[in-house]
Enzyme design. Structure first.
Site, PDB file in Angstrom:
ATOM      1  N   LYS A 176      12.995  -7.482   2.172  1.00 31.28           N
ATOM      2  CA  LYS A 176      13.198  -6.778   0.968  1.00 31.28           C
ATOM      3  C   LYS A 176      14.960  -6.019   1.109  1.00 31.28           C
ATOM      4  CE  LYS A 176       9.676  -4.443   3.957  1.00 31.28           C
ATOM      5  NZ  LYS A 176       8.542  -4.310   5.225  1.00 31.28           N
ATOM      6  N   CYS A 209       3.299   1.821  12.562  1.00 32.51           N
ATOM      7  CA  CYS A 209       2.186   1.947  11.680  1.00 32.51           C
ATOM      8  C   CYS A 209       1.613   0.276  11.732  1.00 32.51           C
ATOM      9  CB  CYS A 209       2.886   2.348   9.964  1.00 32.51           C
ATOM     10  SG  CYS A 209       3.715   3.702   9.413  1.00 32.51           S
ATOM     11  N   ASN A 227      11.854   2.131  14.309  1.00 30.07           N
ATOM     12  CA  ASN A 227      11.534   1.968  15.778  1.00 30.07           C
ATOM     13  C   ASN A 227      12.501   2.707  16.336  1.00 30.07           C
ATOM     14  OD1 ASN A 227      13.980   0.639  16.345  1.00 30.07           O
ATOM     15  ND2 ASN A 227      12.938  -0.158  14.093  1.00 30.07           N
ATOM     16  N   GLN A 272       1.013  -1.232   0.055  1.00 31.75           N
ATOM     17  CA  GLN A 272       0.050  -0.208   0.031  1.00 31.75           C
ATOM     18  C   GLN A 272       0.619   1.191   0.157  1.00 31.75           C
ATOM     19  OE1 GLN A 272       0.136   1.239   3.228  1.00 31.75           O
ATOM     20  NE2 GLN A 272      -1.566   2.590   3.401  1.00 31.75           N
ATOM     21  N   CYS A 329      25.755  14.794  21.427  1.00 32.00           N
ATOM     22  CA  CYS A 329      26.413  15.592  20.560  1.00 32.00           C
ATOM     23  C   CYS A 329      27.074  17.622  21.478  1.00 32.00           C
ATOM     24  CB  CYS A 329      25.653  16.219  19.440  1.00 32.00           C
ATOM     25  SG  CYS A 329      24.296  17.569  19.834  1.00 32.00           S
TER      26      CYS A 329
END
Length: 374
Positions: free
Chosen positions: A190, A296, A235, A176, A356
């Site tokens: 993937k 999602c 994540n 989708q 940082c």
């Protein structure tokens, strides 16, 4: 004095009688093929110093371009510079080819000039910029909703090497929004599915696959040689890990995230600009609780939304490689798809950031899963 306009056949006859034929198109245009025996000098270069190209103002000079417009303008410039025997080829190279007149073969690198011709026309890119893209290496975490559009457009743009990291396989529910993948590749890794799609689009791009879950043990191996890193993770543990590694190694990180109908994009470049540019931890010192940021699969996402955010990430990556424009460093761009609105939030560097802050030694990697669950 009017410029003489001649046919390609007449130009060929005069060329064989000793006239000088000059193709005034840009190099990338001539690379696909040009009139045989023509000298290639771009119009701007010819007009800037015609005597460097044609020292004798009494020489017979024939000018040709793609259609006849640029050659006519260049001929007028030569006439103004004192050249008296100048002609322009009507119909240009297009007509020369249509009439079957002799052609020089395309350059060995004609794919480069043809494929990226629209980039080469941009002064901000040009051949030098396209060569920078060609030699660049981008590491991407995630070959899903964000990684799909980003990878597609980076490959199309001619980024030389893409490293894709994802340990998942293609599922029907991905289709989708994850446009790298197809129905026929359900069940395929993937990264392998992505490699097939990207190689079909642009076989000149090297696609390196990294079918592993990103951890502190392998993250530096993934990004060590990258010029830019793109965060397409889904994540928080991986987001924090990727941020920390980019700060440590001085890599610009292009961040993107989506949730239902909204998305965010930014550039975190603290590793190269300590104390001036923020990192991901400056934005989110601590991860939100799970109920405040469902993934999602739990909350759903509008299928086109990752496309918008992923394309913005690809745009930022290209700008960083080319050194053009104003990157989103120090700015968080929000997108609301339902309202079709963008808004921007300024992000200062946190002087107390544990990772940082200027002058602070890298504290080392932590247990990111435990950190995000605490």
């Amino acid at each position: 004095m009017d410029i003489e306009r001649i046919t390609p056949a007449e130009a060929l006859r005069r060329q064989r009688d000793g006239a000088l034929l000059i193709d005034v198109r840009e190099r990338h245009e001539r690379a696909a093929g040009h009139a045989k025996g023509a000298m290639g000098i771009a119009k701007a270069e010819l007009e800037a110093d015609p005597q460097a190209v044609v020292p004798d103002r009494d020489a017979v000079v024939l000018l040709i371009c793609q259609s006849g417009q640029r050659s006519l303008a260049a001929a007028n410039a030569l006439l103004a510079a004192g050249y008296r025997r100048v002609a322009s080829v009507e119909g240009g190279t297009t007509r020369w080819i249509a009439e079957g007149l002799p052609l020089a073969p395309p350059d060995a690198d004609s794919d480069f000039y043809d494929r990226y011709s629209r980039h080469l026309r941009l002064p901000e890119v040009g051949e030098a910029g396209q060569r920078r893209l060609q030699s660049a290496r981008i590491a991407m975490v995630g070959a899903g909703g964000l990684g799909s559009p980003a990878a597609f457009y980076l490959a199309a743009a001619g980024v030389g090497s893409l490293v894709l990291a994802d340990d998942d396989v293609v599922d029907r529910s991905n289709l989708q929004r994850q446009i790298l993948h197809t129905e026929a590749r359900i069940g395929v890794a993937k990264v392998e599915s992505a490699r097939i799609a990207l190689s079909a689009l642009n076989p000149t791009v090297q696609v390196d696959v990294f079918p592993e879950r990103i951890t502190a043990a392998n993250v530096e191996r993934l990004i060590a040689d990258a010029d830019v890193v793109i965060d397409g993770a889904d994540n928080f543990p991986v987001r924090y890990l990727l941020n920390d590694a980019c700060v440590k190694l001085g890599k610009p990180l292009v961040y993107g995230a989506v949730h239902r109908f909204e998305g965010q994009v930014s550039v975190f470049d603290a590793g190269r600009h300590r104390g001036h540019a923020p990192c991901y931890r400056c934005l989110f010192p601590e991860p939100p609780p799970p109920e405040a940021a469902p993934n999602c699969a739990e909350a759903g996402v509008l299928g086109v939304l990752p496309g918008v955010i992923g394309l913005l990430q690809a745009t930022e990556a290209i700008k960083l490689i080319l050194g053009i424009g104003e990157p989103l460093s120090g700015r968080l761009l929000h997108f609301d798809a339902l309202g079709m609105r963008f808004r921007e939030t300024r992000l200062p560097a946190d002087p107390e950031c544990p990772v940082c802050a200027e002058g602070r030694e890298f504290p080392g990697y932590i247990d990111y899963v435990r950190f995000c669950a605490a």
